[in-house]
Scaffold this motif. Structure first.
Motif, mmCIF file in Angstrom:
data_model
loop_
_atom_site.group_PDB
_atom_site.id
_atom_site.type_symbol
_atom_site.label_atom_id
_atom_site.label_comp_id
_atom_site.label_asym_id
_atom_site.label_seq_id
_atom_site.Cartn_x
_atom_site.Cartn_y
_atom_site.Cartn_z
ATOM 1 N N ARG A 194 6.860 -5.856 -8.985
ATOM 2 C CA ARG A 194 7.112 -6.841 -7.924
ATOM 3 C C ARG A 194 8.019 -6.265 -6.846
ATOM 4 N NH1 ARG A 194 5.942 -11.826 -10.494
ATOM 5 N NH2 ARG A 194 4.786 -11.303 -12.379
ATOM 6 N N VAL A 195 7.988 -6.914 -5.694
ATOM 7 C CA VAL A 195 9.008 -6.733 -4.665
ATOM 8 C C VAL A 195 9.648 -8.109 -4.535
ATOM 9 C CG1 VAL A 195 9.437 -6.326 -2.210
ATOM 10 C CG2 VAL A 195 7.818 -4.869 -3.450
ATOM 11 N N THR A 196 10.958 -8.153 -4.518
ATOM 12 C CA THR A 196 11.624 -9.455 -4.479
ATOM 13 C C THR A 196 12.835 -9.451 -3.553
ATOM 14 O OG1 THR A 196 12.667 -11.171 -5.854
ATOM 15 C CG2 THR A 196 13.081 -8.898 -6.523
ATOM 16 N N PHE A 197 13.106 -10.594 -2.953
ATOM 17 C CA PHE A 197 14.381 -10.763 -2.256
ATOM 18 C C PHE A 197 15.483 -10.637 -3.298
ATOM 19 C CE2 PHE A 197 13.130 -13.780 1.527
ATOM 20 C CZ PHE A 197 12.572 -12.702 2.171
ATOM 21 N N THR A 198 16.632 -10.180 -2.849
ATOM 22 C CA THR A 198 17.821 -10.154 -3.710
ATOM 23 C C THR A 198 18.495 -11.532 -3.654
ATOM 24 O OG1 THR A 198 19.196 -9.525 -1.865
ATOM 25 C CG2 THR A 198 18.246 -7.707 -3.177
ATOM 26 N N PHE A 199 19.465 -11.736 -4.544
ATOM 27 C CA PHE A 199 20.281 -12.961 -4.452
ATOM 28 C C PHE A 199 20.995 -13.009 -3.101
ATOM 29 C CE2 PHE A 199 20.347 -13.085 -9.207
ATOM 30 C CZ PHE A 199 19.839 -14.364 -9.329
ATOM 31 N N GLU A 200 21.448 -11.831 -2.633
ATOM 32 C CA GLU A 200 22.167 -11.802 -1.350
ATOM 33 C C GLU A 200 21.320 -12.417 -0.240
ATOM 34 O OE1 GLU A 200 25.213 -8.137 -0.875
ATOM 35 O OE2 GLU A 200 23.118 -7.649 -0.513
ATOM 36 N N THR A 201 20.079 -12.008 -0.183
ATOM 37 C CA THR A 201 19.192 -12.520 0.876
ATOM 38 C C THR A 201 18.939 -14.017 0.697
ATOM 39 O OG1 THR A 201 18.121 -10.381 1.093
ATOM 40 C CG2 THR A 201 16.885 -12.276 1.898
ATOM 41 N N ILE A 202 18.632 -14.397 -0.534
ATOM 42 C CA ILE A 202 18.339 -15.810 -0.780
ATOM 43 C C ILE A 202 19.559 -16.669 -0.433
ATOM 44 C CG2 ILE A 202 17.832 -17.508 -2.590
ATOM 45 C CD1 ILE A 202 16.168 -15.269 -3.984
ATOM 46 N N ASN A 203 20.711 -16.216 -0.854
ATOM 47 C CA ASN A 203 21.919 -17.032 -0.653
ATOM 48 C C ASN A 203 22.472 -16.974 0.769
ATOM 49 O OD1 ASN A 203 21.870 -18.118 -3.191
ATOM 50 N ND2 ASN A 203 23.097 -16.479 -4.106
ATOM 51 N N ARG A 254 21.698 -4.997 -4.452
ATOM 52 C CA ARG A 254 22.087 -5.512 -3.148
ATOM 53 C C ARG A 254 21.027 -5.117 -2.124
ATOM 54 N NH1 ARG A 254 28.292 -5.175 -2.052
ATOM 55 N NH2 ARG A 254 27.543 -6.888 -0.760
ATOM 56 N N GLY A 255 21.180 -5.605 -0.898
ATOM 57 C CA GLY A 255 20.184 -5.281 0.129
ATOM 58 C C GLY A 255 19.267 -6.465 0.357
ATOM 59 N N ILE A 256 18.230 -6.255 1.155
ATOM 60 C CA ILE A 256 17.355 -7.371 1.538
ATOM 61 C C ILE A 256 16.280 -7.633 0.479
ATOM 62 C CG2 ILE A 256 15.721 -8.199 3.277
ATOM 63 C CD1 ILE A 256 17.349 -6.605 5.370
ATOM 64 N N ALA A 257 15.490 -6.605 0.169
ATOM 65 C CA ALA A 257 14.423 -6.754 -0.834
ATOM 66 C C ALA A 257 14.380 -5.506 -1.695
ATOM 67 C CB ALA A 257 13.078 -6.964 -0.146
ATOM 68 N N VAL A 258 14.071 -5.683 -2.962
ATOM 69 C CA VAL A 258 14.062 -4.549 -3.899
ATOM 70 C C VAL A 258 12.841 -4.662 -4.810
ATOM 71 C CG1 VAL A 258 16.585 -4.282 -3.909
ATOM 72 C CG2 VAL A 258 15.501 -5.792 -5.597
ATOM 73 N N GLY A 289 0.821 -1.219 0.000
ATOM 74 C CA GLY A 289 0.000 0.000 0.000
ATOM 75 C C GLY A 289 0.847 1.258 0.000
ATOM 76 N N GLU A 290 2.151 1.100 -0.151
ATOM 77 C CA GLU A 290 3.034 2.278 -0.168
ATOM 78 C C GLU A 290 2.870 3.002 -1.502
ATOM 79 O OE1 GLU A 290 4.878 2.957 2.769
ATOM 80 O OE2 GLU A 290 3.457 1.388 3.296
ATOM 81 N N ARG A 291 3.493 4.200 -1.632
ATOM 82 C CA ARG A 291 3.238 5.019 -2.835
ATOM 83 C C ARG A 291 3.760 4.377 -4.115
ATOM 84 N NH1 ARG A 291 7.384 6.857 -0.073
ATOM 85 N NH2 ARG A 291 9.275 7.548 -1.127
ATOM 86 N N ASN A 292 4.786 3.511 -3.980
ATOM 87 C CA ASN A 292 5.262 2.785 -5.175
ATOM 88 C C ASN A 292 5.990 1.518 -4.708
ATOM 89 O OD1 ASN A 292 7.982 3.488 -4.504
ATOM 90 N ND2 ASN A 292 7.674 5.495 -5.452
ATOM 91 N N PRO A 293 6.308 0.598 -5.624
ATOM 92 C CA PRO A 293 6.938 -0.670 -5.220
ATOM 93 C C PRO A 293 8.304 -0.487 -4.551
ATOM 94 C CG PRO A 293 6.111 -0.820 -7.463
ATOM 95 C CD PRO A 293 5.951 0.606 -7.049
ATOM 96 N N ALA A 294 9.048 0.549 -4.938
ATOM 97 C CA ALA A 294 10.353 0.775 -4.305
ATOM 98 C C ALA A 294 10.159 1.120 -2.832
ATOM 99 C CB ALA A 294 11.106 1.895 -5.032
ATOM 100 N N ALA A 295 9.137 1.922 -2.541
ATOM 101 C CA ALA A 295 8.848 2.275 -1.143
ATOM 102 C C ALA A 295 8.368 1.032 -0.387
ATOM 103 C CB ALA A 295 7.804 3.381 -1.088
ATOM 104 N N GLY A 296 7.619 0.178 -1.063
ATOM 105 C CA GLY A 296 7.164 -1.074 -0.442
ATOM 106 C C GLY A 296 8.350 -1.973 -0.120
ATOM 107 N N ALA A 297 9.301 -2.044 -1.045
ATOM 108 C CA ALA A 297 10.495 -2.883 -0.836
ATOM 109 C C ALA A 297 11.325 -2.349 0.332
ATOM 110 C CB ALA A 297 11.335 -2.906 -2.114
ATOM 111 N N LYS A 298 11.418 -1.029 0.425
ATOM 112 C CA LYS A 298 12.201 -0.417 1.511
ATOM 113 C C LYS A 298 11.540 -0.738 2.864
ATOM 114 C CE LYS A 298 14.238 4.068 2.712
ATOM 115 N NZ LYS A 298 13.529 4.481 3.914
#
Ligand code: 6PG
Length: 248
Positions: free
Chosen positions: A181-190, A165-169, A110-119
């Motif tokens: 979409r909002v997705t985990f990064t490879f860093e988080t998954i790995n 990089r980071g947790i989710a983007v 529900g944030e203003r955009n997906p980047a804000a949701g990912a943050k």
């Protein structure tokens, strides 16, 4: 088939794959709760997982108040939208188990955009795991699927999020449904203790062969770049998707 940290299991058919996937999730939950008092699980979207989550919901001897749910990716839509991964998990799992609502960490859409949701989602994970600035969470289990194009979570071939990089983007969709979409990064998954891929379907057999037996190529086949640095990787398949594997 098993190499150092990678195990490939081919079930006899889809029914057995569903059963084994749910059993494996339940075993990991019981073990983590027994050892550390909690089980942190990141769920996936897509059609494959619905019957698996339904069966997992019926597992016995799981203290659901010690289970904490997250999502490895989410479509940036309202939670009631049919495309929502949260909605899928709610119908197939959450509504069927006595889990406290405070243990469910849906991706905020529900944030203003997906980047804000990912943050916001990344900050929520940071707080939950009590992480310092650039630390990564160590989920007990991240469950993933694979698309016919070799994407996993919402890490699509040739997309911007592959290098983030980071947790989710945030990421744009590389396949239908065409919603951000909002997705985990490879860093988080790995960084997870265990990553469990559950995939099926003859139409994905060539892609799977390239992912598991071809040269690593993150841009073309993101799923092949999932390799936990200090954790287990399990691929739970059925015969149709595994038909082109040579074996190890
Ligand atoms: C999503 C996913 C995605 C999914 C695969 C497999 O939100 O779409 O999380 O990565 O797991 O595309 O989907 P199917 O099970 O439908 O083939």
């Amino acid at each position: 088939m098993s190499t150092q940290n990678r195990t490939i299991i081919v079930a006899a058919d889809e029914a057995e794959q569903t059963e084994r996937a749910a059993d494996l999730m339940a075993e990991r939950a019981r073990a983590a709760i027994g050892e550390r008092g909690r089980f942190t699980l990141a769920l996936a979207g897509g059609s494959t997982v619905r019957p698996i989550y339904e069966r997992f919901a019926a597992a016995e001897s799981i203290n659901w108040s010690c289970v904490y749910l997250f999502w490895g990716d989410e479509r940036y839509v309202d939670p009631a939208n049919p495309y929502s991964n949260y909605r899928l998990s709610k119908e197939s799992l959450i509504d069927r188990i006595p889990i406290p609502p405070g243990n469910v960490f849906a991706v905020p859409t529900g944030e203003r955009n997906p980047a804000a949701g990912a943050k916001k989602y990344s900050e929520c994970i940071q707080t939950f795991f009590d992480l310092k600035a650039d630390d990564l969470p160590r989920f007990d289990l991240i469950q993933l699927g694979m698309g016919p194009d070799g994407h996993t979570a919402s890490l699509f071939p040739h997309s911007a999020a592959l290098a983030k990089r980071g947790i989710a983007v945030m990421n744009h969709a590389g396949l239908a449904p065409w919603v951000d979409r909002v997705t985990f990064t490879f860093e988080t998954i790995n960084h997870a203790a265990c990553v469990l891929f559950i995939a099926r379907g003859a139409e994905k057999a060539t892609t799977l062969h390239q992912v598991l037996e071809g040269a690593p190529n993150t841009k073309h086949r993101p799923a092949g770049s999932v390799a936990p640095v200090d954790g287990e990787l399990i691929w739970l398949l059925e015969p149709a998707i595994a038909s082109q594997l040579r074996g190890e």
